[in-house]
Enzyme design. Sequence first.
Site, PDB file in Angstrom:
ATOM      1  N   LYS A 189       0.852  -1.207   0.000  1.00 23.80           N
ATOM      2  CA  LYS A 189       0.000   0.000   0.000  1.00 23.80           C
ATOM      3  C   LYS A 189       0.880   1.246   0.000  1.00 23.80           C
ATOM      4  O   LYS A 189       1.623   1.497   0.949  1.00 23.80           O
ATOM      5  CB  LYS A 189      -0.902   0.036   1.235  1.00 23.80           C
ATOM      6  CG  LYS A 189      -1.978   1.112   1.098  1.00 23.80           C
ATOM      7  CD  LYS A 189      -2.690   1.412   2.392  1.00 23.80           C
ATOM      8  CE  LYS A 189      -2.008   2.462   3.214  1.00 23.80           C
ATOM      9  NZ  LYS A 189      -1.804   3.767   2.548  1.00 23.80           N
ATOM     10  N   GLU A 266       9.784   1.827  10.420  1.00 25.33           N
ATOM     11  CA  GLU A 266      10.754   2.895  10.130  1.00 25.33           C
ATOM     12  C   GLU A 266      10.036   4.212  10.343  1.00 25.33           C
ATOM     13  O   GLU A 266       9.170   4.584   9.546  1.00 25.33           O
ATOM     14  CB  GLU A 266      11.248   2.779   8.684  1.00 25.33           C
ATOM     15  CG  GLU A 266      11.892   1.445   8.344  1.00 25.33           C
ATOM     16  CD  GLU A 266      13.176   1.179   9.113  1.00 25.33           C
ATOM     17  OE1 GLU A 266      13.774   2.142   9.631  1.00 25.33           O
ATOM     18  OE2 GLU A 266      13.566   0.011   9.212  1.00 25.33           O
ATOM     19  N   CYS A 300      12.950  11.716   6.575  1.00 28.76           N
ATOM     20  CA  CYS A 300      12.959  11.225   7.963  1.00 28.76           C
ATOM     21  C   CYS A 300      14.294  11.531   8.627  1.00 28.76           C
ATOM     22  O   CYS A 300      14.357  11.746   9.828  1.00 28.76           O
ATOM     23  CB  CYS A 300      12.678   9.730   7.981  1.00 28.76           C
ATOM     24  SG  CYS A 300      13.705   8.827   6.826  1.00 28.76           S
ATOM     25  N   GLU A 399       9.260  16.439  15.363  1.00 26.28           N
ATOM     26  CA  GLU A 399       9.483  16.320  13.921  1.00 26.28           C
ATOM     27  C   GLU A 399       8.499  17.230  13.181  1.00 26.28           C
ATOM     28  O   GLU A 399       7.283  17.107  13.348  1.00 26.28           O
ATOM     29  CB  GLU A 399       9.288  14.873  13.462  1.00 26.28           C
ATOM     30  CG  GLU A 399       9.700  14.692  12.008  1.00 26.28           C
ATOM     31  CD  GLU A 399       9.456  13.286  11.480  1.00 26.28           C
ATOM     32  OE1 GLU A 399       8.391  12.716  11.758  1.00 26.28           O
ATOM     33  OE2 GLU A 399      10.344  12.781  10.770  1.00 26.28           O
TER      34      GLU A 399
END
Length: 498
Positions: A189, A266, A300, A399
């Site tokens: 996906k 992750e 990331c 983040e």
Amino acid sequence: MSSTKYKLPNLPFSEKLIYINGEWVEPAGQQSAKVENPDTASIISEVPECTVEDVDRAVQAAYAAFHDGPWVNEYSGAQRRDALLMLADEIEQHRAEIELIESINTGKPISDVRGELDDTIDLFRHFAGYADKVEGRHIAAQTNAKLQGYTTKVPVGVVGFINAFNYPICLLAWKVAPALAAGCTIVFKPGPQTPLTTQYFAHLLHKTGRFPPGVFNVVLGGITAGQALVDHDLTDKIGFTGSVATGKQVIRSTASSKNVRSASVELGGKSPGVVMPDVDLDKTAELVVSGCMSNAGMNCNALTRLWVHRSIYDEFLPRLKNAAEALVLGTPQDEQTQMGPLIDERQYKRVLEYIRIGREEDKAEILTGGKPVPERGGYWIQPTLFYNVDPKARIATEEIFGPVLSVLKPFDSLDEVIEIERKNEFGLAAGIFTHSHKDIAKFTRKLRSGTIWVNNYNGLYSYLPFGGFRNSGFGRELGYESFDGYLVPKAIIDDISA
Ligand code: NAD
């Protein structure tokens, strides 16, 4: 703007269909989702939103292919290797079209997308090389001379992959290439914003004629499809890339469903960079700015917490400002463009909110940027540098996933930096800029980060593992380690006297 270099090319598949069990099929439901060009916020396509029923159909196909199909039960490692090499060739032949689609759908500069395709092709070739090198161990009898023990490594089974939006085709390759090389079957996906190059990939995989039905299947959509995949009892492993919040939800689901299954997650990062006084300041300023602003900060591993030594702080800031202001923002398909927009309205609003938090709550000062770029029509925000930021400030610890760098208050000793970074919630990546071997050794030994760059930043390679500590997740992608993650050992105990 009439040139074909700005237009989505004619797609060699129907976006309205999904690829399941070796065929393009109608989805079960009627729901669809619009696909955007973030440069202009215009709609470029519409794709199905898969239902639980679609996900079940895809997983059943992958399950049948794993247990009864030739990919796992008849093909040799060398046949799987050759199939992957052929797939790499197909991607290479169609790379110009894929690059254009990727650039239009993500808003990423075309020159960056070329690097993404270089990596994608390399990943399929690299992991093809492992497909015929699956090894076990023979263990000489230790307690009973009649018994012989050995291990074989077998593919983990049906893998459900859930991807983030930020590197649609390259992150697909990170996952799919090692899993196929190991002999797994897959339901994949993509991120809901960026489905088109995943569908293109399915088209090319089909075109090779080397991947039997059910080996690779695609489902499209967001939370419903993702959750259904994670919850499906016939999956053996989930490979997830995304935010910490969703990653935690994935871990909870894999642990609480009827059959527990392994997961590789992750997740995000808040990666520190340290500038020591002995470096070339101009060159380092450019490395820091590209380390943070590459992919409009939606990496990331983006360098977002910058430590600059007190003795060079005042000299270094103007260089950083110049490097950020020199970045070329423009139509992503133009060669000279270096930075594009945010992916969608949600991400755009989130980044603007963090800029407000930086100013008003964290009381940090802006060196440059901090504003949207309204004349382009899409989700554009200027490269933004805050300075004199408290290391505990929200903009320095959460983040943001946008083009925002926090230059922290100046530091005096590397030990002080290491002590503070030990408490960083994340542990995905870090960078140090110095020529002192003593400092490099100290930093690389002490920091709990999955990747540490020394005098460079951002490069990731098929042969080196990538992954995190703490809230950056667990499991590794890339490198032999990722291939090994799609294999499980079986112990065989044979009574040779019988
Ligand atoms: P996200 O968590 O919003 O979505 C990630 C994926 O999860 C999407 O495909 C989404 O549809 C799906 N999803 C949402 N809810 C789900 C659920 N309940 N169950 C299963 N799947 C679900 O993340 P995003 O905004 O797409 O990506 C940005 C994040 O990804 C950032 O935090 C970034 O750091 C991280 N990221 C990490 C890496 C890495 O290798 N560590 C690489 C790229 C991006």
